[in-house]
Scaffold this motif. Structure first.
Motif: not given
Length: 287
Positions: A185, A255, A259-260, A263
């Motif tokens: 990440y 999560w 995820i944001q 993106a």
């Protein structure tokens, strides 16, 4: 009778897709001094932290806020997570900006860029090769840091479960898997810096300008994220999500933030990479 078509002559056996192989570019970049220096810095940070903890004592209990620093010396997994925590905000920005910002601009500063293109290496092929190697070196730097931290932490504090600062533990094998996801990440979150550096590298002949510009704009993003008056506008800043991986350090990982953040980062990065390719395709290369 149709007019004859003119085709550009090419040398026998020439294939555009075989020019500037990734292996050749990777070897060239690995041999450069800045790559070795950056690898040394990544390996040195865990040793510096271990020494600091040994001299200053336990890092916990210094303030009311509970952070990963409070359990840094509990186990190798805790120590690796702490190293990632203290370096994700700025230190890991440096290798990404360096590898991606130096790659094209350095060729221009050495006056070798035009000779590469005259080889002939297609412009898109040159950028793809250099970008792939730069991102690979950036990822390697991010993987090297926690690996060295795990090794150093095992020697200094022993192998064991990861103690969660707010209470509870994660088994060592689970913690290792979570840390691997966290590193992935962090790499994705740094794609914005990579895109900025790479785009600037195609616009200037000064490598320090591209690297410094990417680092400076990343710092500006961190400063803007600290301005709480911006409210929900901060959600569009990549810096707002750079520590979302910390949600993995709990019994049940969250999560949503990751995820944001991924993106937002990928969206900015794709735009910047596209600008780099588009601009370089039309650039008059004279150096």
């Amino acid at each position: 009778m149709s007019a004859p078509t003119l085709e550009r002559p090419t040398a026998p056996g020439y294939r555009a897709g075989h020019t500037l192989p990734l292996r050749v570019e990777a070897v060239r970049q690995l041999k450069r001094r800045r790559t070795l220096v950056m690898g040394g810095i990544m390996a040195l940070l865990p040793l510096v932290l271990v020494t600091a903890f040994a001299v200053a004592g336990s890092p916990g209990g210094r303030n009311a806020e509970v952070t990963l620093m409070d359990t840094a010396t509990a186990s190798a997994a805790n120590f690796a997570a702490t190293c990632l925590f203290v370096s994700a905000g700025f230190l890991l920005v440096i290798p990404v900006a360096l590898f991606c910002g130096d790659t094209v601009a350095s060729e221009a500063s050495w006056s070798s860029l035009r000779y590469l293109l005259a080889a002939p290496v297609p412009r898109a092929r040159l950028l793809w090769s250099k970008l792939a190697v730069a991102l690979g070196l950036s990822a390697a730097a991010m993987v090297l840091l926690p690996l060295i931290a795990l090794a150093v932490g095992t020697v200094a504090y022993g192998w064991g479960p990861l103690e969660i600062p707010t209470g509870g533990v994660l088994p060592a094998d689970t913690a290792a898997g979570r840390l691997l996801i966290a590193v992935g990440y962090v790499f994705v979150s740094q794609l914005v810096t990579a895109g900025l550096a790479f785009w600037l590298s195609t616009k200037t002949d000064a490598p320090l300008g591209a690297v410094g510009g990417a680092v400076g704009l990343t710092i500006v993003g961190n400063v803007l994220d600290a301005v709480t008056a911006l409210g929900h506008w901060r959600d569009f800043l990549p810096a707002h999500w750079q520590f979302a991986w910390a949600d993995l350090i709990q019994p049940r990982p969250e999560w949503g933030g990751m995820i944001q953040g991924a993106a937002v980062s990928v969206t900015y990065a794709l735009v910047l990479f596209a600008l780099a390719f588009r601009g370089f395709a039309r650039k008059d290369v004279v150096s």
